[in-house]
Scaffold this motif. Structure first.
Motif, short mmCIF file in Angstrom:
data_model
loop_
_atom_site.label_atom_id
_atom_site.label_comp_id
_atom_site.label_asym_id
_atom_site.label_seq_id
_atom_site.Cartn_x
_atom_site.Cartn_y
_atom_site.Cartn_z
N GLN A 1 -5.78 -13.15 -7.77
CA GLN A 1 -4.99 -12.47 -6.76
C GLN A 1 -5.58 -12.70 -5.36
O GLN A 1 -4.85 -12.93 -4.40
N LYS A 2 -6.90 -12.69 -5.27
CA LYS A 2 -7.57 -12.94 -3.98
C LYS A 2 -7.27 -14.37 -3.51
O LYS A 2 -7.03 -14.61 -2.33
N PHE A 3 -7.27 -15.29 -4.48
CA PHE A 3 -6.97 -16.69 -4.19
C PHE A 3 -5.55 -16.83 -3.64
O PHE A 3 -5.29 -17.48 -2.63
N LYS A 4 -4.61 -16.14 -4.31
CA LYS A 4 -3.21 -16.16 -3.86
C LYS A 4 -3.08 -15.61 -2.44
O LYS A 4 -2.33 -16.12 -1.62
N LYS A 5 -3.85 -14.54 -2.18
CA LYS A 5 -3.79 -13.91 -0.87
C LYS A 5 -4.27 -14.88 0.21
O LYS A 5 -3.66 -14.99 1.27
N ARG A 6 -5.35 -15.60 -0.13
CA ARG A 6 -5.89 -16.59 0.83
C ARG A 6 -4.87 -17.68 1.13
O ARG A 6 -4.77 -18.17 2.23
N LEU A 7 -4.12 -18.03 0.11
CA LEU A 7 -3.10 -19.07 0.30
C LEU A 7 -1.83 -18.53 0.98
O LEU A 7 -0.89 -19.27 1.24
N GLY A 8 -1.83 -17.21 1.19
CA GLY A 8 -0.65 -16.60 1.79
C GLY A 8 0.50 -16.45 0.81
O GLY A 8 1.66 -16.31 1.21
N LEU A 9 0.19 -16.46 -0.48
CA LEU A 9 1.25 -16.38 -1.50
C LEU A 9 1.39 -14.97 -2.08
O LEU A 9 2.29 -14.70 -2.86
N ALA A 10 0.48 -14.08 -1.70
CA ALA A 10 0.55 -12.72 -2.25
C ALA A 10 1.57 -11.89 -1.48
O ALA A 10 1.81 -12.14 -0.30
N ARG A 11 2.17 -10.93 -2.17
CA ARG A 11 3.13 -10.03 -1.53
C ARG A 11 2.38 -9.14 -0.54
O ARG A 11 1.26 -8.71 -0.81
N ALA A 12 2.99 -8.88 0.60
CA ALA A 12 2.33 -8.03 1.60
C ALA A 12 2.27 -6.58 1.10
O ALA A 12 3.19 -6.11 0.44
N ILE A 13 1.16 -5.91 1.40
CA ILE A 13 1.01 -4.51 0.98
C ILE A 13 1.17 -3.62 2.21
O ILE A 13 0.47 -3.80 3.21
N PRO A 14 2.10 -2.67 2.17
CA PRO A 14 2.30 -1.82 3.35
C PRO A 14 1.10 -0.89 3.56
O PRO A 14 0.40 -0.54 2.62
N THR A 15 0.86 -0.54 4.82
CA THR A 15 -0.17 0.46 5.10
C THR A 15 0.51 1.70 5.69
O THR A 15 1.54 1.59 6.35
N PHE A 16 -0.06 2.85 5.43
CA PHE A 16 0.57 4.10 5.86
C PHE A 16 -0.40 4.90 6.72
O PHE A 16 -1.51 5.20 6.29
N THR A 17 0.03 5.21 7.93
CA THR A 17 -0.76 6.07 8.81
C THR A 17 0.09 7.30 9.09
O THR A 17 1.27 7.18 9.42
N GLU A 18 -0.53 8.45 8.94
CA GLU A 18 0.26 9.67 9.08
C GLU A 18 0.62 9.94 10.53
O GLU A 18 -0.23 9.95 11.41
N THR A 19 1.92 10.13 10.75
CA THR A 19 2.39 10.59 12.06
C THR A 19 3.29 11.80 11.82
O THR A 19 3.72 12.03 10.67
N LEU A 20 3.55 12.55 12.87
CA LEU A 20 4.35 13.75 12.72
C LEU A 20 5.80 13.40 12.34
O LEU A 20 6.44 12.60 13.03
N ILE A 21 6.29 13.97 11.28
CA ILE A 21 7.66 13.70 10.84
C ILE A 21 8.62 14.61 11.62
O ILE A 21 8.41 15.82 11.67
N PRO A 22 9.65 14.02 12.26
CA PRO A 22 10.55 14.85 13.07
C PRO A 22 11.45 15.74 12.20
O PRO A 22 11.65 15.46 11.03
N PRO A 23 11.97 16.83 12.79
CA PRO A 23 12.96 17.64 12.07
C PRO A 23 14.14 16.75 11.69
O PRO A 23 14.51 15.85 12.45
N VAL A 24 14.74 17.01 10.55
CA VAL A 24 15.81 16.13 10.06
C VAL A 24 17.02 16.15 11.00
O VAL A 24 17.76 15.17 11.11
N ALA A 25 17.19 17.27 11.72
CA ALA A 25 18.34 17.40 12.63
C ALA A 25 18.28 16.38 13.76
O ALA A 25 19.30 16.06 14.37
N ASP A 26 17.08 15.85 14.06
CA ASP A 26 16.93 14.86 15.13
C ASP A 26 17.35 13.45 14.71
O ASP A 26 17.35 12.54 15.52
N LEU A 27 17.66 13.27 13.42
CA LEU A 27 17.90 11.92 12.91
C LEU A 27 19.37 11.69 12.55
O LEU A 27 20.08 12.63 12.20
N SER A 28 19.77 10.41 12.62
CA SER A 28 21.07 10.05 12.04
C SER A 28 20.85 9.87 10.54
O SER A 28 19.71 9.69 10.09
N LEU A 29 21.92 9.90 9.76
CA LEU A 29 21.78 9.77 8.30
C LEU A 29 21.04 8.49 7.92
O LEU A 29 20.18 8.49 7.04
N GLY A 30 21.37 7.41 8.62
CA GLY A 30 20.76 6.12 8.30
C GLY A 30 19.26 6.08 8.54
O GLY A 30 18.55 5.26 7.97
#
Lengths: 461, 106
Positions: A28-57
């Motif tokens: 898997q490390k080898f694949k990553k070096r070759l750029g063939l591995a799937r990207a892994i998302p990273t998550f940093t906590e930020t304040l989630i807005p009230p749902v009323a501020d958002l459109s459905l999408g």
């Protein structure tokens, strides 16, 4: 590309499983070096807005901080009311549909021919290179065969044999808790009790029981899978440790059987004595998958219900008074705890054909997430759903165990563990006071707690 | 009036009247018969209204559909006489039918 096919498929008779996993990690490390591995998302906590501020999408309920920040109730309420079959096109886990009403979840869960559980039941994929195979993520008929081989270990007949042992181990934990001083309920009670139970079911070395909880935590915590805090090297390390530990246990039990000893009633002995699974060790990802399923299934779920029950009774103090006045309400309360907590927030499916639901067309191949956490708070199906009511009518009719062929296999064990816990708590303590807001797991899947400070008051007289 | 008899695992008998079209599960839960959980409320989705019906009665109840068969396959105590009570609709012909309950529901 032959080169990129799974590494771990050799018989363990040729290469020990944990070495195969080591090889897979290097690959898997080898694949990553070759750029063939799937990207892994990273998550940093930020304040989630009230749902009323958002459109459905813009609403994205895959955010792994939604439970921690307490926004989940309003987010799902809005989806249930305005968009019961909701499409999120751009989540970190790719596009997915959310089904949020009780009756619609029941429909999706029941129709396994329209909504496949394969290849996995989390929103995101498993870590590349360690894609384990478990029957929770298999469709009939393969699912049925594998499930039937192992379900005996948690069937009521077996549980009857185990009840006194479970009670004894529960009492032992409770008798050693500090009284009148703060301690962490999650660590001292919830994790300790579930670890003991898993060690009992697996006949795993008792003094190493905490490993089971740790392995399970890591298995459920990959960022690309559930938005958790795990990382790749740790996932491979734990997969290797699990493979080694469980292979050794398997070989030991196999040797005992061969020497003519009667099989135990633990999980591995059951697998070894079933025609369909006796060679499972030669199918490493299936073997690991079944072990992982059992420990994950018995870990986060019961653990967080053990914490959730205490938390709920603190938020609804009248219910504690009701419980003390009538302890025969415990079994009904246990169902209510499991509904109110919903320790696993969802199960994911993939449409096997185009399906029309509430005027939306779910296309063949689309991911569909059944949000049990939302369905369990659906006012269309459950009266006053946000309230915790220990004598609620029809408390058993909740979604936490799922419905249909994948319905939770360990439900009776879970109920028994919680029933015993509350019976023994009531006989020892007058109060379990929650001292501060608990800390929550980072995940879109596990709806649970990492710590909760409490103080016990002993029962008078 | 038509009646059926439910027999709990410990031998306790319940003689219950029913209306045509009701399911055995509905009759059992209305009368609070212990041993029928019916967690899903009659959707053929949980397997917790598992019962045994002798062949003399079972044959007139019609075929078990695939959905029910799949849920029954998950019952550890499944036998030849197994049915899900929510899927057994009663008619006048079923007057006198005997339904036995397993020791556990899962």
């Amino acid at each position: 590309m032959k080169l990129l096919e799974p590494v771990i498929e050799k018989s363990t008779a040729l290469v020990p499983m944990h070495l195969q996993i080591k090889g897979a990690h290097a690959f898997q490390k080898f694949k990553k070096r070759l750029g063939l591995a799937r990207a892994i998302p990273t998550f940093t906590e930020t304040l989630i807005p009230p749902v009323a501020d958002l459109s459905l999408g813009e609403i994205d309920v895959s955010n792994p901080f939604l439970f921690r920040q307490g926004r989940w109730l309003e987010y799902f309420q809005r989806l249930r009311d305005e968009s019961p079959v909701h499409y999120q096109a751009n989540s970190p886990f790719g596009p997915f549909w959310s089904v949020t009403r009780f009756e619609d979840i029941m429909y999706v869960d029941k129709h396994h021919e329209l909504f496949s559980a394969e290849p996995i039941i989390s929103i995101g994929p498993q870590p590349e290179g360690i894609e384990i195979q478990t029957f929770i993520a298999m469709d009939p008929p393969k699912h049925d065969v594998q499930r039937q081989a192992v379900q005996g270990v948690v069937a009521p007949q077996n549980l009857k044999e185990m009840e006194s042992l479970i009670r004894q181990r529960t009492c032992d934990v409770l008798d050693n808790l500090p009284v009148d001083e703060p301690f962490d309920w999650v660590d001292c009670v919830s994790i300790e009790l579930t670890s003991r139970m898993l060690a009992t079911l697996l006949d795993f070395p008792y003094e190493e029981r905490r490993k089971l909880a740790f392995w399970s935590d890591v298995a459920a915590a990959s960022p690309e899978t559930t938005g958790g805090t795990g990382y790749t090297a740790q996932a491979f390390e734990v997969a290797g440790a699990m493979a080694k530990g469980f292979s050794e246990l398997w070989r030991e039990k196999e040797a005992r059987l061969k020497s003519g000893q009667a099989p135990g009633f633990d999980l591995i002995s059951l697998l070894l004595t079933n025609e369909n699974t006796k060679d499972m060790i030669d199918r490493p990802m299936e073997f690991l998958g079944n072990m992982a399923l059992l420990i994950v299934g018995g870990n986060d779920t019961t653990r967080n219900s053990m914490t959730g029950g205490v938390f709920a009774l603190n938020q609804f103090p009248d219910e504690l008074a009701k419980l003390k006045a009538d302890p025969s309400l415990i079994p009904n309360m246990v169902s209510e705890i499991i509904r109110w907590q919903t320790p696993l927030a969802y199960m994911r499916r993939v449409a096997t054909q185009d399906v029309e639901l509430h005027g939306q067309t779910i296309k063949k191949g689309d991911k569909v997430v059944m949000w049990y956490a939302s369905g369990n708070r659906d006012e269309r199906a459950i009266e006053n759903p946000d309230a915790f009511i220990i004598d609620r009518k029809n408390a058993r009719k909740h979604l936490s165990f799922g419905f249909g062929v994948h319905r939770c296999m360990g439900n009776r064990l879970a109920e028994m563990q919680l029933k015993i816990l509350w019976e023994e708590l009531l006989s020892r303590f007058d109060d379990i006071e929650v001292l501060s807001e608990p800390e929550y797991v980072q995940s879109n899947f596990v709806k649970g707690y990492t710590s909760m400070q409490v103080k016990l008051t002993a029962k008078q007289g | 009036m038509s009646t059926i008899t439910l027999i709990e695992h410990d031998g306790t008998e319940h003689s219950l009247s029913y209306e045509n079209g009701q399911s055995v599960m509905e009759v059992a839960t209305e009368n609070m018969v212990p041993g029928i959980d019916a967690d899903c409320g009659g959707e053929c989705a949980c397997g917790t209204c598992h019962v045994f019906i002798d062949p003399q009665w079972r044959d007139q109840l019609g075929e078990i559909n695939l959905e029910e068969a799949q849920m029954l396959d998950m019952a550890p105590e499944k036998r030849e006489e197994s049915r899900l009570a929510c899927q057994v609709r009663l008619s006048a012909d079923d007057n006198g039918m005997v339904v036995k309950l397993p020791e556990f529901q899962m």
